[in-house]
Design a protein around this motif. Structure first.
Motif, PDB file in Angstrom:
ATOM      1  N   UNK A 113       0.849  -1.198   0.000  1.00 10.29           N
ATOM      2  CA  UNK A 113       0.000   0.000   0.000  1.00 10.29           C
ATOM      3  C   UNK A 113       0.876   1.236   0.000  1.00 10.29           C
ATOM      4  N   UNK A 114       0.701   2.081  -0.994  1.00 11.33           N
ATOM      5  CA  UNK A 114       1.409   3.353  -1.071  1.00 11.33           C
ATOM      6  C   UNK A 114       0.463   4.457  -0.621  1.00 11.33           C
ATOM      7  N   UNK A 115       0.766   5.067   0.501  1.00  9.57           N
ATOM      8  CA  UNK A 115      -0.123   6.058   1.111  1.00  9.57           C
ATOM      9  C   UNK A 115       0.326   7.464   0.713  1.00  9.57           C
ATOM     10  N   UNK A 116      -0.052   7.890  -0.488  1.00 11.16           N
ATOM     11  CA  UNK A 116       0.306   9.219  -0.962  1.00 11.16           C
ATOM     12  C   UNK A 116      -0.358  10.300  -0.115  1.00 11.16           C
ATOM     13  N   UNK A 117      -1.601  10.051   0.304  1.00 11.53           N
ATOM     14  CA  UNK A 117      -2.316  11.052   1.075  1.00 11.53           C
ATOM     15  C   UNK A 117      -1.599  11.426   2.358  1.00 11.53           C
ATOM     16  N   UNK A 118      -1.212  10.421   3.126  1.00 10.15           N
ATOM     17  CA  UNK A 118      -0.525  10.682   4.391  1.00 10.15           C
ATOM     18  C   UNK A 118       0.822  11.345   4.148  1.00 10.15           C
ATOM     19  N   UNK A 119       1.548  10.877   3.136  1.00  7.39           N
ATOM     20  CA  UNK A 119       2.867  11.448   2.841  1.00  7.39           C
ATOM     21  C   UNK A 119       2.767  12.928   2.481  1.00  7.39           C
ATOM     22  N   UNK A 120       1.875  13.267   1.552  1.00 12.45           N
ATOM     23  CA  UNK A 120       1.760  14.650   1.094  1.00 12.45           C
ATOM     24  C   UNK A 120       1.217  15.561   2.189  1.00 12.45           C
ATOM     25  N   UNK A 121       0.298  15.036   2.978  1.00 11.95           N
ATOM     26  CA  UNK A 121      -0.228  15.817   4.104  1.00 11.95           C
ATOM     27  C   UNK A 121       0.881  16.101   5.122  1.00 11.95           C
TER      28      UNK A 121
END
Length: 206
Positions: free
Chosen positions: A79-87
């Motif tokens: 799972x690549x969590x782009x949302x958490x990273x960018x936030x």
């Protein structure tokens, strides 16, 4: 049911090595590399193990249609969590003390996505990392739907804040084409200048 944690660690090691290579190419010095790697793995990449293959023989009973009742093993998930990273980046919580290259984190994660999606013909750069970050900020209060004029405005803010070159609309559109190709964003059907930014992208492996 037993889980194959050895295979999970193998997959984790593969992704970590890919990240090391991409961070080195992005200019992260060796003194900061492992810190950057750990932060990225902890904040944005989740790996679950696949089910272990059976180590014993099973009898499979076939019915009249020749369909068997055999059991298939469950794959593992990445799972690549782009949302958490960018936030986290936008909030200033994910940084490297010795290096002012915040864009390295989304860039490296995009490279992992490119590899997992097997679209290696797409050449990614810092511009793509800045664009995905600008798209996230442009869409954060609109269901992660980003409009081109807003993307441009946020990209300009990044250029001013970090002393980088201003991206033209052509630069941004080229990056958007790349981001669509690797699956991190999706065009909105029937609308020419809006895209959906994906918070989370999943892959399976065995």
């Amino acid at each position: 049911m037993a889980w194959d944690y050895t295979r999970k660690e193998q997959k984790k090691a593969e992704i970590e090595e890919l990240l090391r290579e991409e961070m080195r190419s992005a200019g992260i010095p060796e003194t900061a590399l492992e810190d950057a790697l750990r932060k990225l793995m902890d904040s944005a990449i989740r790996i679950s193990p696949p089910e272990e293959e059976s180590r014993f023989m099973e009898m499979i009973v076939m019915n009249s249609s020749a369909r068997g009742g055999g059991k298939s093993t469950k794959p593992g998930n990445i799972r690549l969590d782009f949302g958490l990273l960018l936030e986290t980046i936008a909030g200033g919580a994910l940084t490297l003390e010795s290096v002012n290259t915040w864009w390295t984190f989304p860039f490296a994660l995009l490279m992992v996505l490119r590899s997992l999606s097997r679209n290696l013909s797409v050449q990614l750069t810092e511009t793509d990392a800045v664009t995905i970050m600008a798209m996230w900020q442009a869409g954060i209060n609109n269901g992660l739907i980003a409009k081109l004029s807003d993307i441009k405005a946020y990209a300009d803010l990044h250029a001013k804040k970090y002393g980088r070159n201003v991206l033209s609309l052509a630069d941004i559109m080229h990056s958007i084409t790349n981001l669509v190709a690797i699956g991190s964003i999706t065009p909105i059907t029937g609308v020419a200048d809006k895209w959906k930014v994906h918070e989370e992208i999943r892959f399976i492996y065995r």
